[in-house]
Scaffold this motif. Structure first.
Motif, PDB file in Angstrom:
ATOM      1  N   LEU A 155       0.831  -1.202   0.000  1.00 34.78           N
ATOM      2  CA  LEU A 155       0.000   0.000   0.000  1.00 34.78           C
ATOM      3  C   LEU A 155       0.868   1.256   0.000  1.00 34.78           C
ATOM      4  N   GLY A 156       1.962   1.253   0.759  1.00 34.07           N
ATOM      5  CA  GLY A 156       2.867   2.387   0.771  1.00 34.07           C
ATOM      6  C   GLY A 156       3.530   2.609  -0.576  1.00 34.07           C
ATOM      7  N   VAL A 157       3.936   1.528  -1.248  1.00 31.63           N
ATOM      8  CA  VAL A 157       4.529   1.640  -2.585  1.00 31.63           C
ATOM      9  C   VAL A 157       3.521   2.214  -3.576  1.00 31.63           C
ATOM     10  N   ALA A 158       2.264   1.773  -3.482  1.00 32.35           N
ATOM     11  CA  ALA A 158       1.218   2.276  -4.380  1.00 32.35           C
ATOM     12  C   ALA A 158       0.984   3.770  -4.167  1.00 32.35           C
ATOM     13  N   VAL A 159       1.028   4.205  -2.905  1.00 37.78           N
ATOM     14  CA  VAL A 159       0.845   5.629  -2.602  1.00 37.78           C
ATOM     15  C   VAL A 159       1.941   6.458  -3.271  1.00 37.78           C
ATOM     16  N   PHE A 160       3.192   6.035  -3.136  1.00 39.73           N
ATOM     17  CA  PHE A 160       4.298   6.773  -3.740  1.00 39.73           C
ATOM     18  C   PHE A 160       4.208   6.758  -5.267  1.00 39.73           C
ATOM     19  N   SER A 161       3.758   5.642  -5.844  1.00 36.57           N
ATOM     20  CA  SER A 161       3.622   5.553  -7.301  1.00 36.57           C
ATOM     21  C   SER A 161       2.580   6.532  -7.814  1.00 36.57           C
ATOM     22  N   LEU A 162       1.490   6.710  -7.071  1.00 39.31           N
ATOM     23  CA  LEU A 162       0.465   7.676  -7.471  1.00 39.31           C
ATOM     24  C   LEU A 162       1.024   9.092  -7.508  1.00 39.31           C
ATOM     25  N   LEU A 163       1.862   9.426  -6.548  1.00 37.97           N
ATOM     26  CA  LEU A 163       2.464  10.760  -6.530  1.00 37.97           C
ATOM     27  C   LEU A 163       3.373  10.971  -7.736  1.00 37.97           C
ATOM     28  N   ALA A 203      10.199  16.404  -4.939  1.00 34.34           N
ATOM     29  CA  ALA A 203      10.700  15.424  -3.980  1.00 34.34           C
ATOM     30  C   ALA A 203      10.398  15.860  -2.552  1.00 34.34           C
ATOM     31  N   PHE A 204      10.562  17.151  -2.260  1.00 37.68           N
ATOM     32  CA  PHE A 204      10.227  17.637  -0.923  1.00 37.68           C
ATOM     33  C   PHE A 204       8.725  17.552  -0.673  1.00 37.68           C
ATOM     34  N   ASP A 205       7.903  17.900  -1.663  1.00 39.62           N
ATOM     35  CA  ASP A 205       6.444  17.784  -1.512  1.00 39.62           C
ATOM     36  C   ASP A 205       6.031  16.324  -1.302  1.00 39.62           C
ATOM     37  N   ALA A 206       6.606  15.427  -2.103  1.00 35.99           N
ATOM     38  CA  ALA A 206       6.241  14.012  -2.002  1.00 35.99           C
ATOM     39  C   ALA A 206       6.683  13.412  -0.673  1.00 35.99           C
ATOM     40  N   LEU A 231     -11.091   6.214  -2.346  1.00 32.32           N
ATOM     41  CA  LEU A 231     -10.943   7.264  -1.341  1.00 32.32           C
ATOM     42  C   LEU A 231      -9.479   7.646  -1.157  1.00 32.32           C
ATOM     43  N   ASN A 232      -8.609   6.650  -1.196  1.00 30.51           N
ATOM     44  CA  ASN A 232      -7.176   6.912  -1.021  1.00 30.51           C
ATOM     45  C   ASN A 232      -6.624   7.721  -2.180  1.00 30.51           C
ATOM     46  N   ILE A 233      -7.027   7.383  -3.409  1.00 32.34           N
ATOM     47  CA  ILE A 233      -6.567   8.132  -4.582  1.00 32.34           C
ATOM     48  C   ILE A 233      -7.030   9.588  -4.503  1.00 32.34           C
ATOM     49  N   ALA A 234      -8.316   9.784  -4.185  1.00 34.90           N
ATOM     50  CA  ALA A 234      -8.843  11.147  -4.088  1.00 34.90           C
ATOM     51  C   ALA A 234      -8.155  11.931  -2.974  1.00 34.90           C
ATOM     52  N   GLN A 235      -7.933  11.270  -1.832  1.00 33.74           N
ATOM     53  CA  GLN A 235      -7.274  11.936  -0.714  1.00 33.74           C
ATOM     54  C   GLN A 235      -5.854  12.363  -1.076  1.00 33.74           C
ATOM     55  N   LEU A 236      -5.110  11.492  -1.748  1.00 37.31           N
ATOM     56  CA  LEU A 236      -3.738  11.818  -2.132  1.00 37.31           C
ATOM     57  C   LEU A 236      -3.687  12.963  -3.133  1.00 37.31           C
ATOM     58  N   MET A 237      -4.569  12.931  -4.137  1.00 41.23           N
ATOM     59  CA  MET A 237      -4.561  13.976  -5.147  1.00 41.23           C
ATOM     60  C   MET A 237      -4.893  15.341  -4.533  1.00 41.23           C
ATOM     61  N   ILE A 238      -5.895  15.353  -3.658  1.00 42.28           N
ATOM     62  CA  ILE A 238      -6.311  16.618  -3.041  1.00 42.28           C
ATOM     63  C   ILE A 238      -5.216  17.155  -2.135  1.00 42.28           C
ATOM     64  N   GLN A 239      -4.653  16.293  -1.305  1.00 45.04           N
ATOM     65  CA  GLN A 239      -3.626  16.753  -0.375  1.00 45.04           C
ATOM     66  C   GLN A 239      -2.362  17.211  -1.107  1.00 45.04           C
ATOM     67  N   ASP A 240      -1.984  16.528  -2.174  1.00 42.75           N
ATOM     68  CA  ASP A 240      -0.797  16.942  -2.921  1.00 42.75           C
ATOM     69  C   ASP A 240      -1.018  18.295  -3.574  1.00 42.75           C
TER      70      ASP A 240
END
Length: 307
Positions: free
Chosen positions: A60-68, A85-88, A234-243
């Protein structure tokens, strides 16, 4: 006779040394078979008591970083790699704290129940509330409380999230201050979400017991549902919004990139119709500029003669 006995003893000693790796392999094979067999599989869905849970959460952590990475490759204008890189990194560290808070909330809620009350079911509830309410609280606290307060106090590191002093230089201290503040905001928001889960424990408990009964004896499937199946969108939407919230404003970022590419802008470039240096030489846009904006030199001489 003694010679033959000595030879047999040496052979038996060497045979033990030769068979030792084979015996170790048998033990490893038996443990692997137990791990992959139904008897060794998860029958109860716990988030940290089985190696399967650790593997799924690592994926799950690898997938999160890949989305970024995918989001960064698709954005226009694209952030400089160092800035991204600092944002990610800020996003990944805060996501780790968010995940830890959700797991802790699930464990506490599970301890309050009895039979048929597993952590995975409570994690689904905790993550859903976190993705909707927790994200909204975090963004509100950052954009409408922390940043306005920083502007009022003229505290530059927190005036705008994602601004680390670029494009000229990147101040790691500014990034560390923003990271710390964002993590604290997320923890406080998850405390609020945990209080809501705890307050709604009794009404939600029958649903968790029903869901656990449906996956009885299939702990791995229950784990995949709680970590991958339900939170995916939900995880994809949360990551996109927060980034998007954590990065620097795109319009300011684009303007700073243009200014850096074109070089420093002089006052003559900003005001081409004005001779700001005070010399007699005029710009090419206005060969002769009078006080009242008259461009005809002859008219200016006539006016001077009349005066």
């Amino acid at each position: 006779m003694i010679k033959y006995t000595y030879i047999l003893s040496r052979l038996s000693r060497y045979s033990h040394k030769l068979l030792r790796p084979i015996r170790r392999g048998r033990r490893v094979g038996r443990s692997a078979c137990f791990f992959l067999s139904p008897a060794g599989a998860m029958t109860v869905c716990n988030l940290f008591s089985n190696v399967w849970a650790i593997i799924v959460q690592g994926c799950l952590g690898v997938a999160v970083f890949s989305l970024l990475i995918v989001k960064w490759r698709c954005e226009q204008p694209r952030r400089e790699f160092r800035v991204w890189a600092f944002d990610a990194l800020k996003q990944c560290i805060s996501a780790g704290f968010q995940h830890g808070c959700n797991v802790a909330i699930a464990a506490i809620a599970r301890s309050e129940g009895g039979e048929g009350n597993e952590e995975c079911g409570w994690y689904i509830i905790s993550f859903t509330i976190d993705a909707v309410l927790g994200t909204a609280l975090s963004i509100f606290a950052l954009k409408y409380m922390l940043e306005p307060l920083a502007k009022k106090l003229d505290y530059h590191p927190l005036i705008e999230s994602g601004d680390y002093g670029q494009p000229h230089n990147i101040n790691i201290k500014w990034w560390g201050i923003q990271l710390t503040s964002w993590v604290l905001i997320n923890i406080l928001a998850r405390v609020v979400c945990g209080g809501i889960v705890y307050g709604l424990h009794d009404p939600i408990h029958p649903f968790i017991r029903w869901l656990t009964h449906k996956f009885k004896g299939h702990g791995i499937l229950y784990l995949l549902l709680s970590m991958v199946g339900t939170p995916t969108f939900l995880n994809i939407a949360q990551l996109m919004i927060q980034d998007t919230v954590l990065m620097k404003n795109k319009r300011r970022f684009s303007r700073s990139q243009t200014d850096e590419a074109d070089g420093p802008i002089s006052r003559n470039d900003k005001y081409p119709l004005m001779n700001v240096e005070g010399s007699e030489t005029q710009t090419e846009y206005a060969p002769m500029i009078g006080v009242n904006g008259i461009n005809d030199a002859k008219e200016m001489e006539d006016m001077a003669a009349m005066n």
